[in-house]
Structures are given as structure tokens and as C-alpha cells.
Design a protein around this motif. Structure first.
Motif, mmCIF file in Angstrom:
data_model
loop_
_atom_site.group_PDB
_atom_site.id
_atom_site.type_symbol
_atom_site.label_atom_id
_atom_site.label_comp_id
_atom_site.label_asym_id
_atom_site.label_seq_id
_atom_site.Cartn_x
_atom_site.Cartn_y
_atom_site.Cartn_z
ATOM 1 N N GLY A 82 22.906 45.997 -2.673
ATOM 2 C CA GLY A 82 23.708 45.901 -1.926
ATOM 3 C C GLY A 82 25.399 45.481 -2.074
ATOM 4 N N HIS A 95 18.224 43.856 -0.273
ATOM 5 C CA HIS A 95 19.216 44.940 -1.339
ATOM 6 C C HIS A 95 18.427 45.371 -2.807
ATOM 7 C CE1 HIS A 95 22.116 43.451 1.176
ATOM 8 N NE2 HIS A 95 21.985 42.157 0.238
ATOM 9 N N ASP A 99 18.761 49.053 -2.618
ATOM 10 C CA ASP A 99 18.817 49.986 -3.553
ATOM 11 C C ASP A 99 18.530 49.271 -5.142
ATOM 12 O OD1 ASP A 99 20.461 49.610 -1.480
ATOM 13 O OD2 ASP A 99 22.328 48.450 -2.054
#
Ligand code: F6P
Length: 507
Positions: A82, A95, A99
Motif C-alpha cells: 500500500g 494492501h 501488494d
């Protein structure tokens, strides 16, 4: 083996920055770091995976790789999740999916080899374990540390306030992540038997794990860092800490009382740690006031009863309540509250005050494990501790008492427990000796690491051996974290309150 810990929340650096100063930098980080170091000591290659933070307010966490001084085979690996800035743990969920997990896989792909196993910590680390296992088949262990259902109970979540509290704490995401973590893990690790049955036995986890199933659980208690907390060691801050403690006693305690033993409390200023009932016990018991001073180590806050600038709202509330008791019972001159930063200083203060026949007290409403009293015991202090949670296993074995267990909500019981130790030197010495020996025998990080390693070897050899035959499906939000497929309040209500909602709603 190559073992990679999953711990996205808080962060790690060689200076242990922010430990105890922020709720995401508490016991869990100590645990992960110490198990990692002890595994490395046993000859394994260890990574601690956490989040990369590029934020001027948190400058320690910007580099991708970091290490502990003098330790060759532990890497701290920080990967983006994030935005660059620091995020509290409740905000990490999307996130991790979009990610962090992809970045972890890319990192190891670039290195050419994935680790053998991933110990996942807390629901966020557990969720990462679920997703990595799903994509690679590499097994993970799940250690919850603290489960959302109990936190919801403590916060008094009801059908009326669930929407408001979920907006801040994201319980829907957390509970779902916990259910998946305990269900998909190679094994779920608890610190105590009580944690297994009481916490995982909550109805919110029904269908995800069966607390009666011994294959699904292993009890591996955490340990004390004896190099820091041992009563027979000294660190570079020993003399400086002694001088600081003496200066603070001179500042806060009346001159004719400064040599008295101390009743020491050292925890976050958090309502659940309940320092208030300890202060009430002291306030209501003149005999206790004759025998000892009350000394609260208050993290980064140096004189917080007089100046609470910088304290968070919850800490300010705790301080206001303590201040009122101090004021109404005129305890000024008998109570000291001052900053003590970092474990070496804390350990040095314990050792110093143990020489004055002091006592450690922790009157938390509930302590899942209770490492702090074991650290104090290792340093030579007898302990008076909440009977709720882990201490009832670690500090009592059948009829043998290794510490005095008390009802944390009953100031009279707390006072009785403290006076047992403070009134009789032989009782004080007996508890100090037994408590310390208990730590040496049962609660060292070396033992904790051995416990993990044995489990990891077993699940690496046969990843499915301890898993349920049919796994819970991964929620669409954890496949692709978008607003459109977020976990709904209806789903949360169904899990937590058992209320059937029918079709999915948006709360
Ligand atoms: O390290 C702090 C800690 O003990 C962690 O285990 C966990 O992050 C937290 O406290 C408790 O979490 P929560 O209040 O969200 O249940």
C-alpha cells in the motif's frame, strides 16, 4: 531450513524502535524477533518479513533489507504494502492482498528459491500464510497472539454499535482472516492450553477449527530473553538506569520513604492492563503504603500524572482515573511514575529494585500469556499477577505457586497478594527463587524455537498431515481486495452473533 516469518504489522529494526510505545509494537514483535534469533542460533536461515515504510515520522523502516548486529543468518526484509506511510495494523488488509503477498513471492522468485515454511503471526500474518500456501503449496503455521472475537467482546460490540466499531477496527476482515488462518495452517500454535480452548473455542471460529482436535493445535509457550532479563547479567545501561531510578524516586517520593521496597508495574497505560485497580489496592491499604512505594514505569512518558502531553486518548483516560485516586487518597510522595525506555533499562531497573525486596505486579483484566511477569521473575522479582489467562498456567502447577495469583478486579485481593510477599522476607525469597527457576526450566526462547522447529519439520515433511480434509474457501475479498467484494457487515454479524442475514448486505 529456510524459515520466513510473516509479520506485516509494527516493524523491526536493530534498535527495536517504538517497542511498547505503540500498540503495534508490543509483545508480538518481541516474540517474533526472539524466536527468529533462537532458530538462527540453532543453525537455520531466517527471514522476518514485514512492511516497508517510507515516512519521515518512521525513518527506521525505509530500507528493504536490514539485520541485527552480529547476527549473520537473520534478515529483516521489508516489502511494500500500500502507501508509503505508516499504517496501523487495522488498515493493512487490502494492501496485504494486492501488494504484500505478491511482493513476497516476487522477492523470493528473484532470489531463485522460496523458503521451506512461513510462520504467520496475528491474523494479518496468518492471512498472508493462507495466500502464499494457496499459490505455492508451502506450509505455514498460525500463531494468533490475540483474536478478534475476544477483542470484540472486550469492546462490548453489539448489534447496535457493530457498524461503528467495524469501521475503525475492521473486525469483519480480521475474523474472516483468522478463520482462514486457523483452518488452512499446517498447525495452529498457542502459548497455553487455555488460549486454545477459551479463545479458539469462541463461536465465531466454529466451522474453522475444532478445539478438541489435537492435530490442529500445539502449545508452544514463549520465553524470556535471559541475556537481557537474567538476574546474573548486567548491561551497558545498568549504572545509568540505577541513577535514573534513584533520581526519579528523589523527584516523586518523600525523603523518608525512598529506601522502601517498590511495588512495580510496567505495562502500557491501557484500560485492559488495569493499573487502576493496583493503584486502588495501594490507596485502600495503609499497611501496603507503610511497606512500599508504588512505582509505575510508564514507557515514554516521564511524569504523566502531572503532565500527560503526548499520551494517547486511552492512556490519558487511564491517567486521569489514577490521578483522581492519588489525589483523593493523598498518595503524592508515595507513588512514582516515570519513563523507562527499552528492555535493557527495564531489566536493569528490575535487578536494582529486586535488591530492595521489591515486588512486580500485573493486574491486567486478562493476559493471554503474560510474558512481562516472567521477565520480572527472571530478573529476581517475585510477582503478583492476574489470575485470568496464561499466568494461571505458567505460575501455578497443581499446588506449587511460582507467583501470587490475584483477582485483578478486586483491590483487596491484590493488596492481600502484595502483602504476602512484602510482610515476610522468607516468603518473598521463596517466591523469588521459585519464580526464577520456573522461567529457567520452562520459558526460554531456545525452547520456544525448538517447539516451532519440530512442528515445522513435521509439516514440511507432510504439509497435509495435520490439516482438515476440506478447507474453507478463500473469501473473494482476499483474492482481490476491492470495495465491490469487501466482507459485509451481514457476514460479520453472521460469524460473530450467529445471526443469519440471508443475502449479503452492505450493513
Ligand atoms: O504486540 C502487541 C500485541 O500483543 C500483538 O500481539 C497484537 O498486535 C496486539 O497486541 C493485540 O491486538 P488486538 O488488540 O488487536 O487484539
Amino acid at each position: 531450513m529456510h524459515i520466513a516469518f510473516l509479520n506485516p504489522q509494527g516493524n523491526f529494526d536493530p534498535r527495536d524502535s517504538y517497542w511498547t510505545e505503540h500498540p503495534d509494537f508490543g509483545g508480538q514483535l518481541v516474540y517474533v524477533k526472539q524466536v527468529a534469533l533462537a532458530m538462527a542460533e540453532a543453525g537455520h536461515a531466517v527471514d522476518i518479513l514485514t512492511r516497508r515504510i517510507v515516512d519521515p515520522a518512521w525513518p527506521e523502516f525505509a530500507a528493504t533489507e536490514d539485520a541485527y548486529e552480529g547476527i549473520a543468518n537473520v534478515r529483516i526484509i521489508r516489502l511494500p504494502a500500500g502507501p508509503d506511510q505508516f499504517l496501523r495494523k487495522e488498515l493493512l488488509w487490502p494492501h496485504l492482498v494486492t501488494d504484500w503477498v505478491p511482493n513476497i513471492l516476487a522477492f523470493y522468485e528473484a532470489e531463485g528459491k522460496l523458503p521451506d515454511a512461513f510462520p504467520g503471526h496475528y491474523a494479518d500474518g496468518g492471512l498472508a500464510g493462507v495466500l502464499i500456501e494457496d499459490r505455492t503449496g508451502i506450509p505455514f503455521t498460525f500463531t494468533g497472539h490475540s483474536l478478534g472475537a475476544q477483542k470484540m467482546e472486550k469492546l462490548g460490540v453489539s448489534v447496535d454499535n457493530v457498524a461503528k466499531l467495524d469501521a475503525h477496527y475492521h473486525f469483519a476482515r480480521r475474523l474472516l482472516a483468522e478463520r482462514l488462518s486457523m483452518n488452512h495452517s499446517g498447525v495452529t500454535i498457542t502459548s497455553t492450553r487455555q488460549e486454545r480452548f477459551e479463545q479458539y473455542g469462541h463461536t465465531a471460529y466454529r466451522g474453522a477449527i475444532d478445539v478438541q482436535d489435537n492435530r490442529r493445535f500445539a502449545v508452544v509457550p514463549p520465553g524470556v530473553n535471559l541475556a537481557v532479563f537474567g538476574n546474573d547479567v548486567a548491561n551497558a545501561q545498568e549504572a545509568e538506569t540505577r541513577a535514573h531510578v534513584l533520581a526519579m524516586l528523589a523527584r516523586d517520593i518523600n525523603s523518608d520513604r525512598r529506601e522502601l521496597p517498590a511495588v512495580i508495574a510496567s505495562s502500557r497505560l491501557d484500560p485492559k492492563k488495569n493499573p487502576l485497580d493496583l493503584v486502588r489496592a495501594f490507596a485502600q491499604t495503609p499497611e501496603l503504603q507503610e511497606k512500599a512505594n508504588l512505582v509505575l514505569f510508564t514507557g515514554a512518558h516521564n511524569d504523566p500524572l502531572r503532565d500527560d502531553t503526548g499520551a494517547n486518548p486511552a492512556a490519558k483516560q487511564v491517567l486521569a482515573q489514577i490521578r483522581e485516586v492519588v489525589q483523593s487518597h493523598n498518595l503524592w510522595g508515595k507513588i512514582a511514575t516515570f519513563a523507562l525506555r527499552g528492555q535493557p533499562a527495564l531489566a536493569a531497573a528490575y535487578r536494582f529494585l529486586a535488591k530492595r525486596c521489591s515486588v512486580f505486579a500485573l493486574t491486567a483484566l486478562y493476559e493471554p500469556f503474560g510474558l512481562a511477569p516472567l521477565e520480572a521473575a527472571a530478573a529476581g522479582l517475585p510477582v503478583v499477577v492476574t489470575q485470568n489467562g496464561g499466568p494461571s498456567e505458567s505460575l501455578r502447577d497443581a499446588e506449587i505457586e511460582y507467583g501470587v495469583l490475584v483477582d485483578p478486579t478486586d483491590p483487596a485481593d491484590i493488596a492481600r497478594g502484595l502483602l504476602r510477599l512484602l510482610c515476610d522476607p522468607a516468603t518473598w525469597a521463596g517466591f523469588a527463587q521459585r519464580g526464577r527457576q520456573r522461567v529457567l526450566d520452562r520459558y526460554t526462547w531456545g525452547r520456544t524455537a525448538q517447539g516451532y522447529l519440530a512442528l515445522i519439520e513435521a509439516i514440511v515433511a507432510d504439509p497435509k498431515a495435520r490439516r482438515p480434509e476440506k478447507l474453507l474457501p478463500i473469501h473473494p475479498y482476499f483474492e482481490e481486495a476491492s470495495a465491490a467484494n469487501d466482507i459485509t457487515l451481514g457476514e460479520l454479524r453472521e460469524i460473530y452473533f450467529g445471526v443469519k442475514q440471508g443475502k449479503r448486505d452492505k450493513g
